[in-house]
Write a protein that holds these residues in place. Structure first.
Motif, PDB file in Angstrom:
ATOM      1  N   VAL A  66      -6.058 -17.177  -3.055  1.00  0.00           N
ATOM      2  CA  VAL A  66      -5.840 -17.038  -1.441  1.00  0.00           C
ATOM      3  C   VAL A  66      -6.704 -15.789  -1.069  1.00  0.00           C
ATOM      4  O   VAL A  66      -6.679 -14.886  -2.018  1.00  0.00           O
ATOM      5  N   ASP A  67      -7.096 -15.800   0.091  1.00  0.00           N
ATOM      6  CA  ASP A  67      -7.846 -14.693   0.667  1.00  0.00           C
ATOM      7  C   ASP A  67      -6.885 -13.551   0.867  1.00  0.00           C
ATOM      8  O   ASP A  67      -5.743 -13.542   1.501  1.00  0.00           O
ATOM      9  N   ALA A  68      -7.200 -12.227   0.321  1.00  0.00           N
ATOM     10  CA  ALA A  68      -6.213 -11.223   0.169  1.00  0.00           C
ATOM     11  C   ALA A  68      -6.827 -10.099   0.841  1.00  0.00           C
ATOM     12  O   ALA A  68      -6.346  -8.839   0.609  1.00  0.00           O
ATOM     13  N   THR A  69      -7.855 -10.326   1.822  1.00  0.00           N
ATOM     14  CA  THR A  69      -8.551  -9.234   2.138  1.00  0.00           C
ATOM     15  C   THR A  69      -7.873  -8.273   3.202  1.00  0.00           C
ATOM     16  O   THR A  69      -7.654  -7.063   3.204  1.00  0.00           O
ATOM     17  N   GLU A  70      -7.110  -9.030   4.041  1.00  0.00           N
ATOM     18  CA  GLU A  70      -6.246  -8.198   5.117  1.00  0.00           C
ATOM     19  C   GLU A  70      -5.149  -7.433   4.568  1.00  0.00           C
ATOM     20  O   GLU A  70      -4.661  -6.232   4.619  1.00  0.00           O
ATOM     21  N   ARG A  71      -4.702  -7.883   3.248  1.00  0.00           N
ATOM     22  CA  ARG A  71      -3.564  -7.374   2.314  1.00  0.00           C
ATOM     23  C   ARG A  71      -4.254  -6.152   1.746  1.00  0.00           C
ATOM     24  O   ARG A  71      -3.520  -5.066   1.939  1.00  0.00           O
ATOM     25  N   VAL A  72      -5.191  -6.276   1.081  1.00  0.00           N
ATOM     26  CA  VAL A  72      -5.982  -5.139   0.563  1.00  0.00           C
ATOM     27  C   VAL A  72      -6.192  -3.917   1.490  1.00  0.00           C
ATOM     28  O   VAL A  72      -5.825  -2.782   1.188  1.00  0.00           O
ATOM     29  N   LEU A  73      -6.972  -4.364   2.448  1.00  0.00           N
ATOM     30  CA  LEU A  73      -7.345  -3.333   3.512  1.00  0.00           C
ATOM     31  C   LEU A  73      -6.101  -2.878   4.181  1.00  0.00           C
ATOM     32  O   LEU A  73      -5.879  -1.337   4.222  1.00  0.00           O
ATOM     33  N   ALA A  74      -4.944  -3.498   4.297  1.00  0.00           N
ATOM     34  CA  ALA A  74      -3.605  -2.655   4.822  1.00  0.00           C
ATOM     35  C   ALA A  74      -3.096  -1.681   3.828  1.00  0.00           C
ATOM     36  O   ALA A  74      -2.456  -0.609   4.164  1.00  0.00           O
ATOM     37  N   GLU A  75      -3.203  -2.233   2.621  1.00  0.00           N
ATOM     38  CA  GLU A  75      -2.621  -1.275   1.385  1.00  0.00           C
ATOM     39  C   GLU A  75      -3.533   0.108   1.544  1.00  0.00           C
ATOM     40  O   GLU A  75      -3.083   0.940   1.128  1.00  0.00           O
ATOM     41  N   LYS A  76      -4.670  -0.232   1.550  1.00  0.00           N
ATOM     42  CA  LYS A  76      -5.573   0.860   1.336  1.00  0.00           C
ATOM     43  C   LYS A  76      -5.618   1.743   2.452  1.00  0.00           C
ATOM     44  O   LYS A  76      -5.397   3.325   2.575  1.00  0.00           O
ATOM     45  N   ARG A  77      -5.121   1.261   3.789  1.00  0.00           N
ATOM     46  CA  ARG A  77      -5.008   2.172   5.004  1.00  0.00           C
ATOM     47  C   ARG A  77      -3.669   2.943   4.853  1.00  0.00           C
ATOM     48  O   ARG A  77      -3.478   3.957   5.171  1.00  0.00           O
ATOM     49  N   ILE A  78      -2.461   2.096   4.196  1.00  0.00           N
ATOM     50  CA  ILE A  78      -1.282   2.967   3.954  1.00  0.00           C
ATOM     51  C   ILE A  78      -1.474   4.157   3.104  1.00  0.00           C
ATOM     52  O   ILE A  78      -0.873   5.112   3.270  1.00  0.00           O
ATOM     53  N   LEU A  79      -2.195   3.820   1.976  1.00  0.00           N
ATOM     54  CA  LEU A  79      -2.205   4.737   0.873  1.00  0.00           C
ATOM     55  C   LEU A  79      -2.999   5.992   1.779  1.00  0.00           C
ATOM     56  O   LEU A  79      -2.804   7.191   1.382  1.00  0.00           O
ATOM     57  N   GLU A  80      -4.069   5.716   2.546  1.00  0.00           N
ATOM     58  CA  GLU A  80      -4.892   6.660   3.039  1.00  0.00           C
ATOM     59  C   GLU A  80      -4.053   7.599   4.085  1.00  0.00           C
ATOM     60  O   GLU A  80      -4.115   8.820   3.993  1.00  0.00           O
TER      61      GLU A  80
END
Length: 302
Positions: free
Chosen positions: A185-199
């Motif tokens: 499955v495409d996880a691009t939005e999930r990964v970017l959201a997780e990175k944003r939360i970490l940032e």
């Protein structure tokens, strides 16, 4: 011929026997033998020279075959219409079959277009080639890989995307690895959201520098290193003179622009191995880990 129609026995046969709509010849011994009529009905297809099947058993076999056909049809519908990409692959990475979702994930309209253009999808799929080796290592060790998140290339465009893979090993009759199957499955939005939360948890929203929390965490680590005698840490603190006056007279928007400009200039002056943070307001801090005091003084003077 209709149900119940009797045929004249073939030469050498004793009589004709009707079974549903199928007609078989009786051998002189009385055993049902070769087919002499139509092979359709409760008895199913009858093979010449073999005993006729019992009608009940043949009916059960027919029902079983129909159930298998229906199950295969349902599986194919699910396979072709699933939102997740589904695939079956040889152990060397060569594709055996994929569904439409998997093909579209890689920028192709159909399974045929993908397999024709990319016979080995895993060969140059991962942005980091070590991810493929890690994927196979886990698969062979445990027989299954779950939620394996990696950055990959969309084959047709070479666009970088993130995917989540779940795969399982399929063994042959002797228990040896034969091939593997999986879902993507495409996880691009999930990964970017997780990175944003970490940032957001680590960085100051206005300037993009590390925030107070991150700075204090790094300071604690540096203090531990200092106790071991490996480095000499120092903290440089600075604030902006008359910032409150500028903020009050020119407005908060102008004050934010000033803070961003200061952050950019400090970032150009501070080495990457040091920690630059905005503590809050117009307060900034730099954590320097150097081998001796002279190195710290040189950094401060620069």
């Amino acid at each position: 011929l209709r149900r119940g129609t009797a045929l004249r026995p073939a030469e050498g046969d004793g009589a004709a026997l009707t079974l549903g709509e199928a007609v078989v010849a009786l051998a002189p011994t009385g055993e049902a033998g070769r087919l002499v009529g139509i092979a359709q009905g409760d008895g199913g297809a009858l093979i010449a020279g073999r005993p006729a099947e019992d009608g009940v058993h043949a009916s059960e076999r027919h029902q079983h075959e129909q159930a298998l056909i229906a199950a295969e049809r349902e599986y194919r519908l699910l396979f072709d219409n699933a939102v997740a990409g589904i695939y079956r692959s040889r152990l060397d990475g060569g594709l055996l079959t994929v569904n439409t979702a998997f093909a579209r994930l890689n920028g192709y309209a159909s399974e045929g277009a993908l397999t024709h253009a990319v016979p080995d999808v895993a060969g140059d799929w991962y942005v980091d080639p070590q991810r493929r080796a890690e994927f196979f290592r886990r698969l062979m060790e445990t027989g299954k890989v779950e939620d394996f998140v990696s950055e990959v290339y969309r084959h047709s465009t070479r666009e970088k995307i993130w995917v989540s893979e779940t795969a399982w090993l399929v063994q042959d009759a002797e228990g040896q690895p034969h091939h593997y199957e999986g879902m993507v499955v495409d996880a691009t939005e999930r990964v970017l959201a997780e990175k944003r939360i970490l940032e957001l948890s680590r960085n100051d929203a206005l300037t993009g520098l590390f925030n107070r929390r991150t700075f204090m965490e790094q300071l604690a680590i540096a203090a531990g290193n200092a106790r071991q005698g490996s480095v000499f840490p120092a903290v440089l603190y600075l604030d902006l003179d008359r910032f409150k006056f500028a903020n009050d007279t020119l407005g908060h928007a102008a004050g934010d622009l000033l803070l961003r400009a200061v952050a950019r200039r400090l970032a150009l002056l501070v080495d990457e191995e040091n920690i630059l943070a905005r503590l809050g307001g117009d307060e900034f801090a730099i954590l320097v880990e150097a081998a001796d005091r002279a190195a710290v003084a040189a950094t401060a003077g620069g």
